[in-house]
Design a protein around this motif. Sequence first.
Motif, mmCIF file in Angstrom:
data_model
loop_
_atom_site.group_PDB
_atom_site.id
_atom_site.type_symbol
_atom_site.label_atom_id
_atom_site.label_comp_id
_atom_site.label_asym_id
_atom_site.label_seq_id
_atom_site.Cartn_x
_atom_site.Cartn_y
_atom_site.Cartn_z
ATOM 1 N N GLU A 88 -41.620 -31.948 27.827
ATOM 2 C CA GLU A 88 -40.741 -30.803 27.572
ATOM 3 C C GLU A 88 -41.211 -29.977 26.381
ATOM 4 N N LEU A 101 -34.033 -38.208 24.015
ATOM 5 C CA LEU A 101 -33.204 -37.366 24.876
ATOM 6 C C LEU A 101 -34.065 -36.465 25.759
ATOM 7 N N LYS A 102 -35.363 -36.403 25.457
ATOM 8 C CA LYS A 102 -36.271 -35.629 26.306
ATOM 9 C C LYS A 102 -36.965 -36.547 27.304
ATOM 10 N N GLN A 103 -37.231 -36.011 28.476
ATOM 11 C CA GLN A 103 -37.807 -36.814 29.547
ATOM 12 C C GLN A 103 -39.299 -36.526 29.736
ATOM 13 N N ARG A 162 -42.190 -36.805 32.817
ATOM 14 C CA ARG A 162 -42.237 -36.936 34.257
ATOM 15 C C ARG A 162 -43.645 -37.312 34.691
ATOM 16 N N MET A 214 -36.737 -23.785 38.277
ATOM 17 C CA MET A 214 -36.770 -25.219 37.938
ATOM 18 C C MET A 214 -35.899 -25.492 36.709
ATOM 19 N N ASN A 218 -45.384 -25.880 34.404
ATOM 20 C CA ASN A 218 -44.626 -25.902 35.661
ATOM 21 C C ASN A 218 -43.315 -26.632 35.370
ATOM 22 N N GLY A 219 -42.343 -25.897 34.860
ATOM 23 C CA GLY A 219 -41.076 -26.511 34.456
ATOM 24 C C GLY A 219 -41.289 -27.464 33.297
ATOM 25 N N SER A 278 -34.044 -32.633 30.961
ATOM 26 C CA SER A 278 -32.973 -33.482 30.430
ATOM 27 C C SER A 278 -31.810 -32.669 29.899
#
Lengths: 110, 110, 152, 152
Positions: free
Chosen positions: C98, C77-79, C81, D1, C140-141, D5
Amino acid sequence: MSFAIRKQGDVCVVDVDGQLIVGNRQELKQKVLDEIERGERRFLVDFSQTGYIDSSGLGVLVSLSKKIREAGGELRLASLNDDLKTLFELTKLDTLFQITNSRETGLASF
Amino acid sequence: MSFAIRKQGDVCVVDVDGQLIVGNRQELKQKVLDEIERGERRFLVDFSQTGYIDSSGLGVLVSLSKKIREAGGELRLASLNDDLKTLFELTKLDTLFQITNSRETGLASF
Amino acid sequence: MHSLSPANGPDGLPRAGFPIELSFPSDVSLIEHVVGMVREECAQRQLSARVCNLTVPVALTEALSNAIVYGNGEDRLKQVRLSARLDDQALVLEVTDEGPGFDLDACEIDPTTEENLDREDGRGLFLMRSLMDRVERFTNGGNVVRLTLNRQ
Amino acid sequence: MHSLSPANGPDGLPRAGFPIELSFPSDVSLIEHVVGMVREECAQRQLSARVCNLTVPVALTEALSNAIVYGNGEDRLKQVRLSARLDDQALVLEVTDEGPGFDLDACEIDPTTEENLDREDGRGLFLMRSLMDRVERFTNGGNVVRLTLNRQ
Ligand SMILES: Nc1ncnc2c1ncn2[C@@H]1O[C@H](COP(=O)(O)OP(=O)(O)O)[C@@H](O)[C@H]1O
Ligand SMILES: Nc1ncnc2c1ncn2[C@@H]1O[C@H](COP(=O)(O)OP(=O)(O)O)[C@@H](O)[C@H]1O
């Protein structure tokens, strides 16, 4: 990606076709462990059809070499291309493994 | 992905390994055109190692079948799996091509 | 909504057609496909065979698998990038997860010493550092690991 | 940001771990890798072999190659965007290019008629429509083709 194990004389030859990385290393590990279980002791991994190997692929090779040694057997590696040789040199794993140029010399070396 | 052409008797057998799609169809086309140029007339494309085919891959097969016919030759297809069969049925190209189940029956059919 | 491909990147340099931006679920089986895309683009942009076949696939696989396994705990469920950019100076790969991040500088284990040589793990950051010119971490996010390969 | 998810998508439905968001340069050689990633994720999410090996790879390859070739004129400075989502109802693939768009409803050529059967082109939209449950086109920061496959 696939791993084929074939008996040549009394050596188990493992062909690694494609990448040996975090996503598939367990499959290789299990296949070789099964062969040890069955009594096999001599292993040659042939990398002529291999793309790249990541740190967990290297980790599986280290782990298998220990298991094979513990069982009184031997693991050798063959047919590394220049990029794979560099990877083994960078990590100094070329000093841990017995590496031969070709499958033939590898088979003859046992 | 790769295309291998091999002569079996007087038939050129083309193995399509991987996908036949927009990114690589020109390679297949050129290889077969070269064989026609060299005087080959009987072609069998074997799809047993093929993944999927897109509309431009189908387009190349249509184009090659015309070129081969114009040269007085014949193109046959072999070893389509169920998904590829469905693709040929959807597009009704199963009525345009001569399709055989296996490489062997394909070779024998000329 | 802004244009998909501005003539110049945020750094003012031309984007040269490379940028790949990707967000995907945390599953190690996706790594090979993500890496395949970046390798193909490196090959199309005429980077050397060594870069396409060793440097980029190995370093990127390490960063992605750490993000998936340590950063996101393999929680689908976590992405994760990925941002890959090429300009005249360098190839820059940024992998964001994340997770809470980690102390990159504290992870300085040398896997090539005699006592570490037969360890099964601990070669990921070492390989990233050996193969790439720079490895950085920042927030950064999400937790970002940035790999830079200079083009000279 | 914002978080990478969110628990729920913009439609309020759970994201179920699938979303793949991707932006890449217009080069047909990247298609196979992009499709490889989506197929792998479909397989991980237990979609049927038929969907993983025929429906998704063929329909998605058609949409991506049209976006690259017609939408962006194979200009590598232009980007193609893919969004792939799965929820309880459907798999939704959205492909965005930077072109002016086209009249989807006017493209109704039937490639299976006798006079069209030996044409080399004109099977792309037909295959997307045959394989997927719905094919739509709209504008959203670019020309979007949306393919929907219901899960029943
Ligand atoms: N993205 C990340 N998030 C959190 N921790 C990380 C991340 N990447 C690396 N680490 C930490 O750094 C350590 C060293 O990583 P690495 O050198 O790749 O070796 P290995 O993965 O074999 O342990 C990991 O064990 C982990 O604790
Ligand atoms: N993304 C797009 N942008 C602009 N035009 C498009 C796009 N996709 C499809 N088209 C138009 O629709 C036509 C039909 O497409 P398609 O059925 O895939 O067949 P083909 O690509 O073989 O011509 C194309 O020839 C093109 O004119």
